[in-house]
Design a protein around this motif. Structure first.
Motif, mmCIF file in Angstrom:
data_model
loop_
_atom_site.group_PDB
_atom_site.id
_atom_site.type_symbol
_atom_site.label_atom_id
_atom_site.label_comp_id
_atom_site.label_asym_id
_atom_site.label_seq_id
_atom_site.Cartn_x
_atom_site.Cartn_y
_atom_site.Cartn_z
ATOM 1 N N PRO A 121 45.326 47.347 47.695
ATOM 2 C CA PRO A 121 45.311 47.355 46.234
ATOM 3 C C PRO A 121 43.901 47.143 45.699
ATOM 4 C CG PRO A 121 46.292 45.327 47.039
ATOM 5 C CD PRO A 121 46.078 46.221 48.231
ATOM 6 N N LEU A 122 43.601 47.805 44.605
ATOM 7 C CA LEU A 122 42.286 47.680 43.991
ATOM 8 C C LEU A 122 42.152 46.337 43.284
ATOM 9 C CD1 LEU A 122 41.948 51.244 42.441
ATOM 10 C CD2 LEU A 122 40.805 50.354 44.469
ATOM 11 N N PRO A 123 40.927 45.827 43.180
ATOM 12 C CA PRO A 123 40.732 44.561 42.482
ATOM 13 C C PRO A 123 41.123 44.675 41.010
ATOM 14 C CG PRO A 123 38.723 45.233 43.603
ATOM 15 C CD PRO A 123 39.698 46.339 43.743
ATOM 16 N N SER A 124 41.685 43.603 40.492
ATOM 17 C CA SER A 124 42.060 43.601 39.077
ATOM 18 C C SER A 124 40.812 43.421 38.218
ATOM 19 C CB SER A 124 43.058 42.478 38.797
ATOM 20 O OG SER A 124 42.423 41.222 38.926
ATOM 21 N N GLY A 125 40.943 43.740 36.957
ATOM 22 C CA GLY A 125 39.831 43.568 36.026
ATOM 23 C C GLY A 125 39.461 42.113 35.837
ATOM 24 N N LYS A 126 40.461 41.247 35.929
ATOM 25 C CA LYS A 126 40.189 39.815 35.783
ATOM 26 C C LYS A 126 39.309 39.308 36.921
ATOM 27 C CE LYS A 126 44.346 38.372 33.326
ATOM 28 N NZ LYS A 126 45.539 37.514 33.399
ATOM 29 N N ALA A 127 39.575 39.787 38.141
ATOM 30 C CA ALA A 127 38.778 39.351 39.291
ATOM 31 C C ALA A 127 37.335 39.804 39.151
ATOM 32 C CB ALA A 127 39.387 39.886 40.584
ATOM 33 N N THR A 128 37.152 41.047 38.738
ATOM 34 C CA THR A 128 35.802 41.571 38.555
ATOM 35 C C THR A 128 35.083 40.841 37.424
ATOM 36 O OG1 THR A 128 36.575 43.721 39.326
ATOM 37 C CG2 THR A 128 34.477 43.679 38.166
ATOM 38 N N GLY A 139 39.126 33.499 37.099
ATOM 39 C CA GLY A 139 39.262 33.465 38.555
ATOM 40 C C GLY A 139 40.581 32.863 38.993
ATOM 41 N N ILE A 140 40.992 31.784 38.325
ATOM 42 C CA ILE A 140 42.283 31.170 38.652
ATOM 43 C C ILE A 140 43.420 32.138 38.347
ATOM 44 C CG2 ILE A 140 43.890 29.345 37.958
ATOM 45 C CD1 ILE A 140 41.398 27.543 37.550
ATOM 46 N N SER A 141 43.364 32.786 37.190
ATOM 47 C CA SER A 141 44.408 33.735 36.803
ATOM 48 C C SER A 141 44.467 34.936 37.753
ATOM 49 C CB SER A 141 44.159 34.206 35.371
ATOM 50 O OG SER A 141 45.084 35.183 35.003
ATOM 51 N N ALA A 142 43.299 35.499 38.101
ATOM 52 C CA ALA A 142 43.260 36.666 38.984
ATOM 53 C C ALA A 142 43.724 36.311 40.392
ATOM 54 C CB ALA A 142 41.852 37.235 39.021
ATOM 55 N N ALA A 194 37.985 37.047 42.967
ATOM 56 C CA ALA A 194 38.461 35.966 42.108
ATOM 57 C C ALA A 194 38.005 34.609 42.643
ATOM 58 C CB ALA A 194 39.979 36.015 41.987
ATOM 59 N N THR A 195 38.077 34.434 43.952
ATOM 60 C CA THR A 195 37.646 33.177 44.552
ATOM 61 C C THR A 195 36.148 32.971 44.360
ATOM 62 O OG1 THR A 195 39.410 33.339 46.192
ATOM 63 C CG2 THR A 195 37.599 31.849 46.692
ATOM 64 N N ALA A 196 35.369 34.034 44.545
ATOM 65 C CA ALA A 196 33.921 33.928 44.337
ATOM 66 C C ALA A 196 33.607 33.590 42.885
ATOM 67 C CB ALA A 196 33.241 35.234 44.740
ATOM 68 N N GLY A 197 34.330 34.202 41.948
ATOM 69 C CA GLY A 197 34.137 33.885 40.532
ATOM 70 C C GLY A 197 34.494 32.447 40.224
ATOM 71 N N MET A 198 35.584 31.956 40.832
ATOM 72 C CA MET A 198 35.973 30.555 40.634
ATOM 73 C C MET A 198 34.894 29.607 41.149
ATOM 74 S SD MET A 198 40.027 30.389 41.651
ATOM 75 C CE MET A 198 39.766 28.785 42.328
ATOM 76 N N VAL A 199 34.403 29.882 42.356
ATOM 77 C CA VAL A 199 33.391 29.004 42.956
ATOM 78 C C VAL A 199 32.118 28.995 42.107
ATOM 79 C CG1 VAL A 199 31.852 28.738 44.953
ATOM 80 C CG2 VAL A 199 34.293 29.181 45.287
ATOM 81 N N MET A 200 31.681 30.181 41.679
ATOM 82 C CA MET A 200 30.483 30.224 40.837
ATOM 83 C C MET A 200 30.733 29.571 39.482
ATOM 84 S SD MET A 200 28.541 33.768 41.667
ATOM 85 C CE MET A 200 29.919 34.861 41.882
ATOM 86 N N GLY A 201 31.956 29.669 38.961
ATOM 87 C CA GLY A 201 32.299 28.983 37.721
ATOM 88 C C GLY A 201 32.236 27.476 37.871
#
Length: 116
Positions: free
Chosen positions: A37-44, A69-72, A87-94
């Motif tokens: 599956p392609l990444p969701s827009g929220k993850a990106t 990130g949590i939602s994605a 999403a995990t990378a976005g969460m960690v950077m957040g």
């Protein structure tokens, strides 16, 4: 002198390199049907805002990156989309961005109080 085929010419009856079945396709059924599956827009968006929060604007984008990130990641766990790694990378950077912003506020407050 005769070759293995029993003929006396030598070149007749020799099979060409590759032989029968050259270019045959593997049987169907390997891998995921239709691909991953392609990444969701929220993850990106979480990944991009996490990067922006670390490099440019340290207050608002990391908070949004953490929430997205949590939602994605929850969506990816339910199978509604891909991009769990993004999403995990976005969460960690957040989280790192929020920690840096909090540290900046504490340092600025301490410097302001020590100047009084």
């Amino acid at each position: 002198m005769t070759d293995q085929s029993g003929s006396a010419g030598g070149a007749t009856g020799i099979q060409a390199p590759g032989g029968p079945g050259y270019g045959a396709q593997p049987p169907a059924g390997y891998g995921y049907p239709g691909g991953a599956p392609l990444p969701s827009g929220k993850a990106t968006a979480s990944l991009v805002l996490g990067i922006v929060g670390l490099l440019l604007i340290p207050i608002i984008p990391p908070i949004i990156a953490l929430c997205l990130g949590i939602s994605a990641r929850r969506m990816a766990d339910r199978g509604e989309g891909g991009g769990r790694g993004q999403a995990t990378a976005g969460m960690v950077m957040g989280i790192i961005g929020v920690a840096f912003a909090a540290l900046g506020v504490v340092v600025a407050t301490a410097m302001a109080l020590s100047a009084i």
